[in-house]
Design a protein around this motif. Structure first.
Motif, PDB file in Angstrom:
ATOM      1  N   TYR A 123      -4.224   1.590  -2.145  1.00  0.00           N
ATOM      2  CA  TYR A 123      -4.081   2.968  -2.638  1.00  0.00           C
ATOM      3  C   TYR A 123      -3.037   2.900  -3.742  1.00  0.00           C
ATOM      4  O   TYR A 123      -1.839   2.832  -3.444  1.00  0.00           O
ATOM      5  CB  TYR A 123      -3.621   3.910  -1.528  1.00  0.00           C
ATOM      6  CG  TYR A 123      -4.638   4.145  -0.439  1.00  0.00           C
ATOM      7  CD1 TYR A 123      -5.846   4.799  -0.710  1.00  0.00           C
ATOM      8  CD2 TYR A 123      -4.392   3.744   0.867  1.00  0.00           C
ATOM      9  CE1 TYR A 123      -6.777   5.027   0.285  1.00  0.00           C
ATOM     10  CE2 TYR A 123      -5.316   3.983   1.875  1.00  0.00           C
ATOM     11  CZ  TYR A 123      -6.510   4.625   1.583  1.00  0.00           C
ATOM     12  OH  TYR A 123      -7.414   4.854   2.572  1.00  0.00           O
TER      13      TYR A 123
ATOM     14  N   LEU B 200       0.006   0.567  -3.294  1.00  0.00           N
ATOM     15  CA  LEU B 200       0.194   0.308  -1.866  1.00  0.00           C
ATOM     16  C   LEU B 200      -0.978  -0.505  -1.299  1.00  0.00           C
ATOM     17  O   LEU B 200      -2.134  -0.126  -1.450  1.00  0.00           O
ATOM     18  CB  LEU B 200       0.289   1.641  -1.104  1.00  0.00           C
ATOM     19  CG  LEU B 200       0.366   1.504   0.423  1.00  0.00           C
ATOM     20  CD1 LEU B 200       1.778   1.180   0.859  1.00  0.00           C
ATOM     21  CD2 LEU B 200      -0.145   2.753   1.105  1.00  0.00           C
TER      22      LEU B 200
ATOM     23  N   ALA C 164      -2.801  -1.029   1.669  1.00  0.00           N
ATOM     24  CA  ALA C 164      -2.921  -0.381   2.988  1.00  0.00           C
ATOM     25  C   ALA C 164      -3.528  -1.337   4.004  1.00  0.00           C
ATOM     26  O   ALA C 164      -3.146  -1.352   5.170  1.00  0.00           O
ATOM     27  CB  ALA C 164      -3.767   0.889   2.880  1.00  0.00           C
TER      28      ALA C 164
ATOM     29  N   PRO D 188       1.575   0.704  14.837  1.00  0.00           N
ATOM     30  CA  PRO D 188       2.271   1.976  14.640  1.00  0.00           C
ATOM     31  C   PRO D 188       1.585   2.845  13.580  1.00  0.00           C
ATOM     32  O   PRO D 188       0.669   2.391  12.894  1.00  0.00           O
ATOM     33  CB  PRO D 188       3.659   1.541  14.169  1.00  0.00           C
ATOM     34  CG  PRO D 188       3.451   0.206  13.538  1.00  0.00           C
ATOM     35  CD  PRO D 188       2.322  -0.440  14.287  1.00  0.00           C
ATOM     36  N   ASN D 189       2.032   4.077  13.446  1.00  0.00           N
ATOM     37  CA  ASN D 189       1.512   4.951  12.401  1.00  0.00           C
ATOM     38  C   ASN D 189       1.698   4.295  11.046  1.00  0.00           C
ATOM     39  O   ASN D 189       2.747   3.723  10.775  1.00  0.00           O
ATOM     40  CB  ASN D 189       2.250   6.292  12.418  1.00  0.00           C
ATOM     41  CG  ASN D 189       1.774   7.168  13.553  1.00  0.00           C
ATOM     42  OD1 ASN D 189       0.617   7.072  13.977  1.00  0.00           O
ATOM     43  ND2 ASN D 189       2.663   7.984  14.074  1.00  0.00           N
ATOM     44  N   GLY D 190       0.652   4.357  10.243  1.00  0.00           N
ATOM     45  CA  GLY D 190       0.739   3.791   8.894  1.00  0.00           C
ATOM     46  C   GLY D 190       0.398   2.313   8.822  1.00  0.00           C
ATOM     47  O   GLY D 190       0.451   1.718   7.751  1.00  0.00           O
ATOM     48  N   ALA D 191       0.020   1.703   9.955  1.00  0.00           N
ATOM     49  CA  ALA D 191      -0.243   0.262   9.980  1.00  0.00           C
ATOM     50  C   ALA D 191      -1.517  -0.110   9.228  1.00  0.00           C
ATOM     51  O   ALA D 191      -1.679  -1.249   8.791  1.00  0.00           O
ATOM     52  CB  ALA D 191      -0.349  -0.226  11.423  1.00  0.00           C
ATOM     53  N   GLY D 192      -2.452   0.851   9.098  1.00  0.00           N
ATOM     54  CA  GLY D 192      -3.721   0.568   8.408  1.00  0.00           C
ATOM     55  C   GLY D 192      -4.936   0.652   9.318  1.00  0.00           C
ATOM     56  O   GLY D 192      -6.030   0.233   8.937  1.00  0.00           O
ATOM     57  N   LYS D 193      -4.781   1.241  10.493  1.00  0.00           N
ATOM     58  CA  LYS D 193      -5.885   1.308  11.461  1.00  0.00           C
ATOM     59  C   LYS D 193      -7.033   2.177  10.944  1.00  0.00           C
ATOM     60  O   LYS D 193      -8.189   1.750  10.920  1.00  0.00           O
ATOM     61  CB  LYS D 193      -5.385   1.870  12.815  1.00  0.00           C
ATOM     62  CG  LYS D 193      -4.249   1.064  13.422  1.00  0.00           C
ATOM     63  CD  LYS D 193      -3.813   1.612  14.770  1.00  0.00           C
ATOM     64  CE  LYS D 193      -3.165   2.983  14.734  1.00  0.00           C
ATOM     65  NZ  LYS D 193      -1.895   3.046  13.981  1.00  0.00           N
ATOM     66  N   THR D 194      -6.710   3.398  10.543  1.00  0.00           N
ATOM     67  CA  THR D 194      -7.763   4.319  10.098  1.00  0.00           C
ATOM     68  C   THR D 194      -8.445   3.794   8.836  1.00  0.00           C
ATOM     69  O   THR D 194      -9.669   3.870   8.693  1.00  0.00           O
ATOM     70  CB  THR D 194      -7.189   5.735   9.866  1.00  0.00           C
ATOM     71  OG1 THR D 194      -6.631   6.196  11.099  1.00  0.00           O
ATOM     72  CG2 THR D 194      -8.259   6.705   9.405  1.00  0.00           C
ATOM     73  N   THR D 195      -7.663   3.248   7.934  1.00  0.00           N
ATOM     74  CA  THR D 195      -8.245   2.696   6.704  1.00  0.00           C
ATOM     75  C   THR D 195      -9.204   1.554   7.046  1.00  0.00           C
ATOM     76  O   THR D 195     -10.311   1.467   6.491  1.00  0.00           O
ATOM     77  CB  THR D 195      -7.126   2.209   5.757  1.00  0.00           C
ATOM     78  OG1 THR D 195      -6.194   3.284   5.541  1.00  0.00           O
ATOM     79  CG2 THR D 195      -7.688   1.773   4.424  1.00  0.00           C
TER      80      THR D 195
END
Ligand SMILES: Nc1ncnc2c1ncn2[C@@H]1O[C@H](COP(=O)(O)OP(=O)(O)O)[C@@H](O)[C@H]1O
Ligand SMILES: [Mg+2]
Length: 312
Positions: free
Chosen positions: A15, A18, A20, A39-46
């Protein structure tokens, strides 16, 4: 023959500046539940958005049931059921109407009514099926969201942190659902930042941080990787030093030390060693007053690997 449902390799996403997702790859077999824990922001959803063909990748590939997934591969995506974090349900429609609506979009055809009943049963919403979903609790909506992902009988079900913000009862229902689907042969990809869920549900876990899988395996593999061991702490009726040698000689025991009536045992597997340890103690003529078992968890693995806590 091993039935590989998902094979992804070297997935990348930027992104702007960044990174991701930075070279993520893993495989999932039929009947296997794989956890992406981070953790949050680790890249799971991406990561899962690229696997599900919702997001173009900047490198790497994802193959589901033998077909390469891209944002354009409509037919190949039929093998995937995605349960996103955001709810995709209509509040003014009932659960049954929501399922029928999406079933028509998926072209399920004549068997739709039957399939809708099956899904309502699976997600345990049959008795509330004809209530408008705006009357539902957060957890019930999430369960319906899972039902929508299952409608077309995908080979791979992807769930993105499905228990976040859900009441304990629905959370349990969701976890039981996922367990059952895995046992019935579905390949499941489950993202979470709750290590308890990863431990309970997942056959294998990939620990993800800053866009990379930094370790992968069963809980046992992962704790062994960072050198953590199971421990037994026993309080005996007499001098524990009289049994320490016998306990040390048991297969799988790495070390054993005593202090007064207390016996501290380090073992490859607490559950496997426990009966043998108790037997050795009773054979020496002592009683066991208490036993504490401590098995290192994935939280401690994450801390070891990254120097930070999963939830910050
Ligand atoms: N659409 C986007 N635009 C810019 N940055 C994004 C976007 N989506 C996610 N990110 C960033 O990418 C990183 C990974 O996010 P995400 O995949 O949502 O992580 P997770 O699901 O593990 O919490 C985070 O730093 C996040 O802020
Ligand atoms: Mg996410």
């Amino acid at each position: 023959m091993v039935d590989v449902v998902l094979e992804c390799s070297d997935l990348r996403k930027m992104y702007g500046d960044l990174v991701a997702v930075d070279g993520v790859g893993f495989t999932i077999e039929a009947g296997e539940t794989y956890g992406l824990l981070g953790p949050n922001g680790a890249g799971k959803t991406t990561t899962i958005s690229m696997i599900a063909g919702l997001l173009d990748n900047d490198g790497g590939s994802a193959v589901v049931s033998g077909n390469q997934i891209t944002t354009k591969s409509t037919a190949a995506k039929a093998a995937i059921g995605l349960v996103p974090q955001d709810l995709a349900i209509y509040p003014d429609l009932t659960a049954r109407e929501n399922l029928r609506f999406f079933g028509k979009l998926y072209n399920i055809g004549e068997s739709l009514s039957e399939r809708v009943d099956e899904i309502l049963d699976i997600i345990e919403l049959s008795d509330r099926a004809d209530d408008q979903t705006k009357e539902y609790s957060g957890g019930m909506k999430r369960r319906l969201n899972i039902g929508l992902g299952l409608l077309h009988k995908p080979d791979l079900l992807i769930l993105d942190e499905p228990t976040v913000g859900v009441d304990p009862q629905s959370r349990n229902a969701i976890l039981e659902n996922v367990e059952r689907l895995g046992a019935e042969g579905m390949a499941v990809l489950y993202t979470t930042h709750y290590m308890e869920e990863a431990e309970r549900l997942c056959d294998r876990v990939g620990i993800i941080d800053e866009g990379q899988i930094i370790a992968e395996g069963t809980r046992r593999d992962l704790v062994a990787l960072v050198g953590e061991r199971d421990r037994l702490h026993l309080e005996l009726s007499g001098d524990a030093s009289t049994v320490a040698d016998a306990v040390s000689a048991i297969d799988g025991i790495e070390s054993c030390s005593s202090a007064g009536p207390e016996l501290e045992v380090v073992t490859v597997s607490a559950s496997r060693s426990l009966p043998d340890v108790v037997l050795a103690v009773t054979e020496a003529g002592l009683d066991v007053h208490s036993i504490q078992v401590s098995e290192p968890d994935l939280e401690s693995v994450f801390l070891h690997l990254t120097g930070k806590a999963l939830r910050e």
